[in-house]
Design an enzyme around this catalytic site. Structure first.
Site, PDB file in Angstrom:
ATOM      1  N   GLY A   1       0.804  -1.216   0.000  1.00  0.00           N
ATOM      2  CA  GLY A   1       0.000   0.000   0.000  1.00  0.00           C
ATOM      3  C   GLY A   1       0.833   1.260   0.000  1.00  0.00           C
ATOM      4  O   GLY A   1       1.712   1.430   0.843  1.00  0.00           O
TER       5      GLY A   1
ATOM      6  N   GLY B   1      -0.423   4.451   0.311  1.00  0.00           N
ATOM      7  CA  GLY B   1      -1.219   5.574   0.789  1.00  0.00           C
ATOM      8  C   GLY B   1      -0.431   6.413   1.782  1.00  0.00           C
ATOM      9  O   GLY B   1       0.801   6.368   1.824  1.00  0.00           O
ATOM     10  N   PHE B   2      -1.146   7.158   2.614  1.00  0.00           N
ATOM     11  CA  PHE B   2      -0.474   8.037   3.572  1.00  0.00           C
ATOM     12  C   PHE B   2       0.437   7.251   4.514  1.00  0.00           C
ATOM     13  O   PHE B   2       1.573   7.648   4.768  1.00  0.00           O
ATOM     14  CB  PHE B   2      -1.512   8.818   4.382  1.00  0.00           C
ATOM     15  CG  PHE B   2      -2.181   9.919   3.609  1.00  0.00           C
ATOM     16  CD1 PHE B   2      -1.489  11.057   3.239  1.00  0.00           C
ATOM     17  CD2 PHE B   2      -3.516   9.819   3.246  1.00  0.00           C
ATOM     18  CE1 PHE B   2      -2.100  12.081   2.531  1.00  0.00           C
ATOM     19  CE2 PHE B   2      -4.143  10.837   2.534  1.00  0.00           C
ATOM     20  CZ  PHE B   2      -3.432  11.956   2.173  1.00  0.00           C
TER      21      PHE B   2
ATOM     22  N   VAL C   1      -1.959  -7.412  -4.372  1.00  0.00           N
ATOM     23  CA  VAL C   1      -1.699  -8.581  -3.522  1.00  0.00           C
ATOM     24  C   VAL C   1      -3.018  -9.298  -3.286  1.00  0.00           C
ATOM     25  O   VAL C   1      -4.007  -8.686  -2.875  1.00  0.00           O
ATOM     26  CB  VAL C   1      -1.057  -8.166  -2.191  1.00  0.00           C
ATOM     27  CG1 VAL C   1      -0.951  -9.366  -1.250  1.00  0.00           C
ATOM     28  CG2 VAL C   1       0.322  -7.574  -2.435  1.00  0.00           C
TER      29      VAL C   1
ATOM     30  N   GLU D   1     -18.245  18.427   1.673  1.00  0.00           N
ATOM     31  CA  GLU D   1     -17.416  19.183   0.732  1.00  0.00           C
ATOM     32  C   GLU D   1     -17.901  19.018  -0.701  1.00  0.00           C
ATOM     33  O   GLU D   1     -17.899  19.973  -1.486  1.00  0.00           O
ATOM     34  CB  GLU D   1     -15.960  18.749   0.878  1.00  0.00           C
ATOM     35  CG  GLU D   1     -15.369  19.172   2.221  1.00  0.00           C
ATOM     36  CD  GLU D   1     -13.925  18.756   2.418  1.00  0.00           C
ATOM     37  OE1 GLU D   1     -13.235  19.389   3.231  1.00  0.00           O
ATOM     38  OE2 GLU D   1     -13.483  17.784   1.768  1.00  0.00           O
TER      39      GLU D   1
ATOM     40  N   ASP E   1      -5.638   3.263   7.900  1.00  0.00           N
ATOM     41  CA  ASP E   1      -7.067   2.953   7.979  1.00  0.00           C
ATOM     42  C   ASP E   1      -7.343   1.488   8.262  1.00  0.00           C
ATOM     43  O   ASP E   1      -8.342   1.151   8.908  1.00  0.00           O
ATOM     44  CB  ASP E   1      -7.763   3.340   6.668  1.00  0.00           C
ATOM     45  CG  ASP E   1      -7.873   4.843   6.479  1.00  0.00           C
ATOM     46  OD1 ASP E   1      -7.455   5.583   7.385  1.00  0.00           O
ATOM     47  OD2 ASP E   1      -8.370   5.275   5.416  1.00  0.00           O
TER      48      ASP E   1
ATOM     49  N   ALA F   1      -6.123  10.848   7.460  1.00  0.00           N
ATOM     50  CA  ALA F   1      -4.717  10.931   7.055  1.00  0.00           C
ATOM     51  C   ALA F   1      -3.763  11.029   8.244  1.00  0.00           C
ATOM     52  O   ALA F   1      -2.717  10.366   8.271  1.00  0.00           O
ATOM     53  CB  ALA F   1      -4.510  12.113   6.109  1.00  0.00           C
ATOM     54  N   GLN F   2      -4.098  11.855   9.239  1.00  0.00           N
ATOM     55  CA  GLN F   2      -3.149  12.104  10.323  1.00  0.00           C
ATOM     56  C   GLN F   2      -2.787  10.852  11.132  1.00  0.00           C
ATOM     57  O   GLN F   2      -1.606  10.602  11.368  1.00  0.00           O
ATOM     58  CB  GLN F   2      -3.679  13.214  11.240  1.00  0.00           C
ATOM     59  CG  GLN F   2      -3.252  14.608  10.822  1.00  0.00           C
ATOM     60  CD  GLN F   2      -1.749  14.744  10.676  1.00  0.00           C
ATOM     61  OE1 GLN F   2      -0.976  14.320  11.530  1.00  0.00           O
ATOM     62  NE2 GLN F   2      -1.316  15.320   9.584  1.00  0.00           N
TER      63      GLN F   2
END
Length: 434
Positions: A15, A17-18, A83, A174, A305, A322-323
């Site tokens: 992965g 991602g972040f 994977v 948003e 996540d 994200a944090q």
């Protein structure tokens, strides 16, 4: 996977991602062989996906090549594949391009849309977790307006111009705000032969308030902002079905819409191979301890996540944002080095830096640990934080210039149907209508 043999310990990260990128940066040139695997060759800045979907930004400005992240790193490899399974007994991962042995495995596969088992909603609605999905939404929005111009049936035209967003979290809020601004400033110019006033934007929330992970003050302010933009908010309403034309709910509310975007929930993007006791079944997240080690394993970790680190402060794990992902990835990078050197690892302690959401032009809400504010200043804070969180100077510059241009011109020039989205239409045109 054509990875050379090495005397170094091999760390496989699934992965980009972040969490995966944060970890990869920490492991650069650390006397390890690192293999990063992802099904895309780029990292996506997911908080701005809604701007791609509504034509505010081009896809390339919120993506960054993974190979550029690891450029110049010794014994560091990237493989483009998915994977399929993990063999925990033989310490192997199986992918579409082959299998690979690991000494340490890090699962950072992130999350995916949760439809709560409703297959018809999954089949007929749109989700927005990836760049291709955002481009599909952008194409569908514009294609529906092009069809609305052609049809003579008022009911069909209204359905094509009705937008329903299911889920009142940051993504839904948003996206609703962005669509409302397009209605106000763009669509009436692009489609003068349509009565744009009949365009409707509905935001459906199953709970009693939108942005329910933020403070009540921010929730109330965001609701006021959206209603001021003309968005219809339905609270304490749960969507039970969507057949491609009509949305059904647990109340008397029923809506006809050709565009339903599902942002009502997420679940972990799990991988087969882990024992059932290591996975939280309802949300498909992986149980980890305070060092991000998967339950029952010392050499398998999960971050971001996909990881469910249950504690007194976070009984259901940390928020899927994200944090927490970045902080877990960075700490695990340090802890892996300590583990290999037989040093004590440091437990994870989440530092909540706050949350925020933008509703539209000069409208945003911000919750910091000690301060809560909304309006114009919050909007500038939101822009500053997101701008500097992007990876790469070019992306920062491009996004900044786009925002300045969009603000001055009140325009979104990315409304292009580059890749038409093929969705089975409920509209049948007769020859004299085309």
């Amino acid at each position: 996977m054509n990875i050379p043999q090495s005397s170094k310990k091999r760390v496989v990260i699934i992965g980009g991602g972040f969490a995966g990128i944060a970890l990869a940066k920490k492991l650069k040139n650390k006397n390890l062989q690192v293999v990063l695997i992802d099904k895309h060759n780029y990292h996506t800045f997911q908080p701005l996906l809604y701007q791609v979907a509504t034509g505010g930004l081009e896809a390339g400005s919120i993506a960054y090549p993974i190979r550029k992240v690891i450029q110049g790193c010794k014994d560091f490899y990237f493989r483009l594949t998915s994977v399929k399974e993990i063999d925990v007994q033989n310490q192997k991962v199986f992918s579409e391009i082959g299998d690979l042995h690991y000494d340490y495995l890090v699962i950072a596969t992130g999350s995916k849309t949760n439809y709560f088992g409703n297959k018809e909603i999954e089949r007929n609605s749109m989700s927005m977790k990836t760049i291709p999905q955002s481009l599909n939404i952008r194409s569908l929005i514009l294609e529906n307006f092009e069809q609305a111009v052609l049809t003579k049936d008022p009911a069909e035209r209204n359905a094509l111009m009705n937008f329903v967003l299911v889920g009142g979290g940051p993504t839904g809020v948003e996206l609703a705000g962005a669509l409302a601004e397009m209605k106000k400033a763009i669509f009436q110019k692009d489609y003068p032969d349509l009565d744009i006033k009949k365009m409707q934007i509905h935001l459906i929330q199953s709970g009693d308030r939108i942005l329910n992970t933020m403070t009540e003050k921010s929730s109330a302010a965001s609701e006021k902002f959206l209603e001021g933009l003309g968005v219809k908010i339905w609270k304490n309403v749960r969507v039970t079905n969507y057949d491609g034309r009509t949305i059904s709910t647990n109340t008397d509310l029923s809506l006809d819409s050709a565009t339903v975007i599902w942002t009502a929930g997420v679940q972990g993007a799990s991988i087969h191979g882990l024992p059932s006791e290591a996975v939280v079944e309802r949300v498909e997240r992986i149980r980890v301890n305070e060092f991000n080690q998967v339950k029952g394993f010392e050499n398998i970790f999960a971050v971001g996540d996909i990881a469910s680190m249950e504690s007194e402060a976070f009984p259901q794990g940390h928020p899927m944002m994200a944090q927490p992902a970045i902080q877990q990835g960075e700490l695990l990078g340090e802890n892996l080095i300590k583990l290999i050197n037989n040093q004590p690892a440091k437990p994870f302690d989440y530092k909540d830096k706050g949350s925020m959401a933008t509703i539209g032009r000069n409208l945003a809400v911000v919750d910091l640990p000690k301060y809560h504010f909304n309006g114009v200043f919050a909007w500038f804070v939101w822009m500053f934080v997101h701008l500097f969180s992007l990876i790469g100077f070019k992306n920062k510059a491009v996004v900044f210039l786009n925002w300045v241009y969009n603000y001055i011109r009140f325009d979104r020039e990315g409304r292009l149907i580059i890749r038409p989205y093929k969705k089975k239409s409920f509209i049948t045109f007769t020859s004299d209508e085309i």
